[in-house]
Design a protein around this motif. Structure first.
Motif, PDB file in Angstrom:
ATOM      1  N   ARG A 259       0.601  -1.062   0.059  1.00 42.45           N
ATOM      2  CA  ARG A 259       0.030   0.230   0.014  1.00 42.45           C
ATOM      3  C   ARG A 259       0.880   1.457   0.072  1.00 42.45           C
ATOM      4  NH1 ARG A 259      -2.169   0.634   4.585  1.00 42.45           N
ATOM      5  NH2 ARG A 259      -3.669   2.051   4.037  1.00 42.45           N
ATOM      6  N   ARG A 260       2.004   1.251   0.566  1.00 42.82           N
ATOM      7  CA  ARG A 260       2.770   2.357   0.920  1.00 42.82           C
ATOM      8  C   ARG A 260       4.282   2.313  -0.018  1.00 42.82           C
ATOM      9  NH1 ARG A 260      -1.682   4.085   1.792  1.00 42.82           N
ATOM     10  NH2 ARG A 260      -2.276   4.989   3.793  1.00 42.82           N
ATOM     11  N   HIS A 276       4.548   7.756   0.039  1.00 41.73           N
ATOM     12  CA  HIS A 276       3.736   7.809  -1.087  1.00 41.73           C
ATOM     13  C   HIS A 276       2.723   6.651  -1.026  1.00 41.73           C
ATOM     14  CE1 HIS A 276       5.974  10.905  -3.658  1.00 41.73           C
ATOM     15  NE2 HIS A 276       6.649  10.762  -2.709  1.00 41.73           N
ATOM     16  N   ASP A 277       1.585   6.650  -1.649  1.00 44.43           N
ATOM     17  CA  ASP A 277       0.604   5.572  -1.980  1.00 44.43           C
ATOM     18  C   ASP A 277       1.730   4.801  -2.904  1.00 44.43           C
ATOM     19  OD1 ASP A 277      -1.416   5.512  -0.489  1.00 44.43           O
ATOM     20  OD2 ASP A 277      -2.570   7.084  -1.555  1.00 44.43           O
ATOM     21  N   ALA A 278       1.194   3.443  -3.240  1.00 44.60           N
ATOM     22  CA  ALA A 278       1.942   2.563  -3.983  1.00 44.60           C
ATOM     23  C   ALA A 278       1.903   3.115  -5.557  1.00 44.60           C
ATOM     24  CB  ALA A 278       1.280   1.185  -3.794  1.00 44.60           C
ATOM     25  N   ASP A 279       0.540   3.796  -5.721  1.00 46.63           N
ATOM     26  CA  ASP A 279       0.365   4.336  -7.335  1.00 46.63           C
ATOM     27  C   ASP A 279       1.333   5.605  -7.475  1.00 46.63           C
ATOM     28  OD1 ASP A 279      -0.969   6.388  -5.838  1.00 46.63           O
ATOM     29  OD2 ASP A 279      -2.857   6.100  -6.714  1.00 46.63           O
ATOM     30  N   THR A 281       1.217   8.335  -5.449  1.00 49.60           N
ATOM     31  CA  THR A 281       0.505   9.572  -5.224  1.00 49.60           C
ATOM     32  C   THR A 281       1.290   9.921  -3.657  1.00 49.60           C
ATOM     33  OG1 THR A 281      -1.584   9.007  -5.920  1.00 49.60           O
ATOM     34  CG2 THR A 281      -1.594  10.790  -4.232  1.00 49.60           C
ATOM     35  N   LEU A 283       1.871  11.426  -0.061  1.00 47.99           N
ATOM     36  CA  LEU A 283       1.113  11.637   1.064  1.00 47.99           C
ATOM     37  C   LEU A 283       1.598  12.456   2.004  1.00 47.99           C
ATOM     38  CD1 LEU A 283       0.246   7.794   1.791  1.00 47.99           C
ATOM     39  CD2 LEU A 283      -1.005   9.671   0.827  1.00 47.99           C
ATOM     40  N   GLU A 331       2.472   6.716   9.285  1.00 45.93           N
ATOM     41  CA  GLU A 331       1.188   7.546   9.266  1.00 45.93           C
ATOM     42  C   GLU A 331       1.448   8.896   9.706  1.00 45.93           C
ATOM     43  OE1 GLU A 331      -1.581   5.906   7.955  1.00 45.93           O
ATOM     44  OE2 GLU A 331      -0.077   4.322   7.452  1.00 45.93           O
TER      45      GLU A 331
END
Length: 602
Positions: A259-260, A276-279, A281, A283, A331
């Motif tokens: 996920r991250r 970042h997100d796995a895509d 993005t 964070l 987080e």
């Protein structure tokens, strides 16, 4: 050397370091600590307890076995780099274990067994050259019954590998044909598929499977000058870029749940961390503790996510931090120090570098860090990193800080051929361009007066390929340099390739040139063939067990320089390999080398 400065160097060399090797589901960190003089395993527990696990003669690393209280231990003998794999149970350790007290896992002292990955299914993935001593195979060892499966035996070196979550497929990299390039292979049963072209001038690394098994995270500079993070389609080999920066190298580590990403940006030798997100993005940035300076997350000990993906254990170093273990809260975007190396040095005024661009006659610019003392004496020492595809970064160096304490200004360049500044820069020293990199030393020397330094009082210091650069500078530019310190350096590219470990010869000829095709150039670029021009005194340090640059490289250059009537000091350590891993040997060698420079640059 002034006794005060000698004491400073000993204090700096005595500083202990920490390394983060792994973190388990309960928040325990498998760390490395060198209080004994070499890196040994210590478990850092959430309640603050620190439990020493090993007491081996040489440096040790390791990984947890997920879902159990076992640790896979990697260790060699005397720095010979022939890694062996063993097991231990941290809960059963009442006193640090010696080698004979470890449970053998993969043992064959004549060959190398490199730990790659420990799978949640209780399987250990490793590489080994036991088949013929040259080529590396990729093997899965099942802890449950000791059986093994060979995933790859197609020849060459295995650069990195990752096994899919269901355990039926693997991705790996092997060297490509161009220098400092790699190729991605997909392994399914007995079938090997080339996902990228072996002839492509690109690096691929950091492979990690995403859930679902159709794509993987990869770090690459395919079609780019700088490394970026991409998703690799394992059916087509197509890259979809996730995180890129046109001015900086970017690398990443994927969380176990997919996920991250921890994204690390290399900004002129300093690390910027972000989640970042796995895509891809963005964070949040990761805020470091206020007491830490601009420095680097050490990728020699890869950042390790906790099994639940909430945090990471990383190793951090900066000019005032020998090496700390940090725990990152993914987080909240905050990092805290779990094990610190700073306190014994807290009263010292350690120097941060300033960043400079040094012009060369052919229009290039050499990135260079300059460490300046409060009251410069006018003398200088140029320290060249190894590799050649290495990078000087904003990290702790006892030698740099001690030299600054002695009044020397220290220049730490990233000459052409260094990574961290793009593909074009790291390719500018390949094969016949080798001496262009050596010419960067002359450009640095020309720049000295602009820094207020005396060009007649400048010395060279370097290890491994940096040792080659020291010897090349003294041999090809004898009028420029007042002294040199060569640590495990190459004195002849020809004899190095002839005598290095066979597995390394096959790998390194891509960078330096082939004995068969490029021998004439290799002779011309070898300092040993110009050793009659050397006039500066030389200090040589080498390990007797060095499998990369054989001891003969040091012996032949020392003998040749002495034959010219030039001063040579040489020290050899019987329990070392490629460099000085043991503090006792560093405490012996480095004060002697620094004192040697003090005399030469007085």
């Amino acid at each position: 050397m002034d006794p005060t400065h000698s004491t400073l160097l000993h204090r700096l060399l005595d500083a202990t370091t920490w390394r983060a090797f792994d973190v388990d589901a309960e928040g325990r960190i498998l760390a490395g600590h060198d209080a004994s003089g070499s890196v040994q395993l210590v478990e850092l527990r959430p309640d603050g307890a620190r439990v020493p696990l090993t007491a081996l003669p040489g440096a040790v690393s390791g990984r947890y076995v997920p879902g159990s209280r076992r640790v896979v231990v990697s260790h060699d003998a005397g720095g010979n780099e022939r890694a062996q794999l063993s097991l231990l149970d941290p809960d059963a350790v009442t006193a640090p274990l010696g080698e004979d007290e470890l449970t053998p896992l993969v043992r064959d002292p004549d060959h190398i067994h490199g730990l790659v990955e420990v799978l949640p299914t209780g399987e250990v993935v490793y590489t080994t050259n036991r088949r013929n001593g040259v080529d590396f195979d990729l093997v899965v060892h099942r802890l449950a019954d000791g059986t093994e499966t060979v995933l790859y035996d197609g020849g060459g070196m295995v650069g990195g590998a990752t096994v899919s979550h269901e355990g039926t497929r693997a991705l790996m990299t092997r060297p490509g044909r161009p220098a400092l390039s790699s190729q991605v292979l997909l392994l399914v049963g007995d079938t090997t598929t080339e996902l990228t072209d072996a002839g492509e001038h690109a690096r691929y690394g950091g492979l990690e499977w995403l859930p679902g098994g159709e794509t993987a995270i990869v770090t690459s500079d395919s079609g780019r000058d700088h490394l970026g993070v991409a998703a690799l389609d394992v059916a087509t080999g197509h890259l979809t870029w996730l995180v890129t920066d046109d001015a900086h190298d970017v690398t990443a580590r994927l969380s176990p749940d997919g996920r991250r990403l921890l994204v690390v940006t290399d900004d002129d030798g300093a690390s910027r961390l972000a989640i970042h997100d796995a895509d891809g993005t963005f964070l949040r940035d990761v805020a470091l503790p206020a007491e830490l300076r601009a420095g680097v997350a050490d990728f020699l000990t890869l950042p390790r996510w906790s099994p639940d993906g909430t945090g990471l254990a990383i190793t951090w170093t900066d000019p005032a931090t020998p090496a700390d273990v940090l725990l990152v809260d993914a987080e909240r975007g905050r990092a805290g120090v779990v094990a610190s190396s700073r306190e014994p040095l807290a009263d010292l005024d350690l120097v941060d570098p300033t960043s400079h661009g040094v012009p060369t006659p052919d229009g290039e610019t050499v990135p260079c860090f300059v460490y300046a003392p409060p009251e410069p004496s006018g003398s200088s020492v140029v320290i060249v990193h190894g590799g050649p595809e290495g990078q000087s970064v904003r990290s702790f160096s006892a030698v740099v800080q001690a030299l600054v304490g002695d009044g020397h200004t220290v220049l730490v360049p990233n000459v052409r051929g260094s990574v961290g500044y793009g593909k074009r820069w790291y390719s500018l020293d390949d094969v016949e361009r080798r001496l262009d990199s050596v010419a960067d030393l002359a450009a640095l020397h020309t720049h000295l007066p602009r820094l207020g330094l005396d060009p007649a009082r400048s010395a060279l210091w370097g290890g491994s390929y940096g040792g080659y650069m020291v010897l090349a500078g003294l041999a090809f530019q004898p009028q420029l340099w007042a002294a040199g310190v060569d640590i495990v350096g190459i004195s002849s590219l020809v004899t190095f390739l002839e005598n290095t470990s066979p597995y390394r010869r096959a790998h390194r000829e891509r960078e330096y040139g082939s004995l068969e095709r490029d021998r004439e150039f290799l002779e011309r670029a070898s300092p040993l063939n110009r050793i009659g021009d050397v006039r500066a005194p030389l200090f040589v340090i080498h390990g007797a067990n060095d499998p990369r640059v054989p001891l003969s490289e040091a012996e032949q250059v020392a003998a040749a320089v002495r034959a010219n009537g030039v001063e040579v000091e040489m020290v050899v350590y019987d329990d070392e390999g490629h460099g000085l891993a043991k503090r006792a040997n560093r405490l012996d060698a480095y004060p002697r080398a620094v004192a040697f420079l003090g005399r030469a640059l007085a």
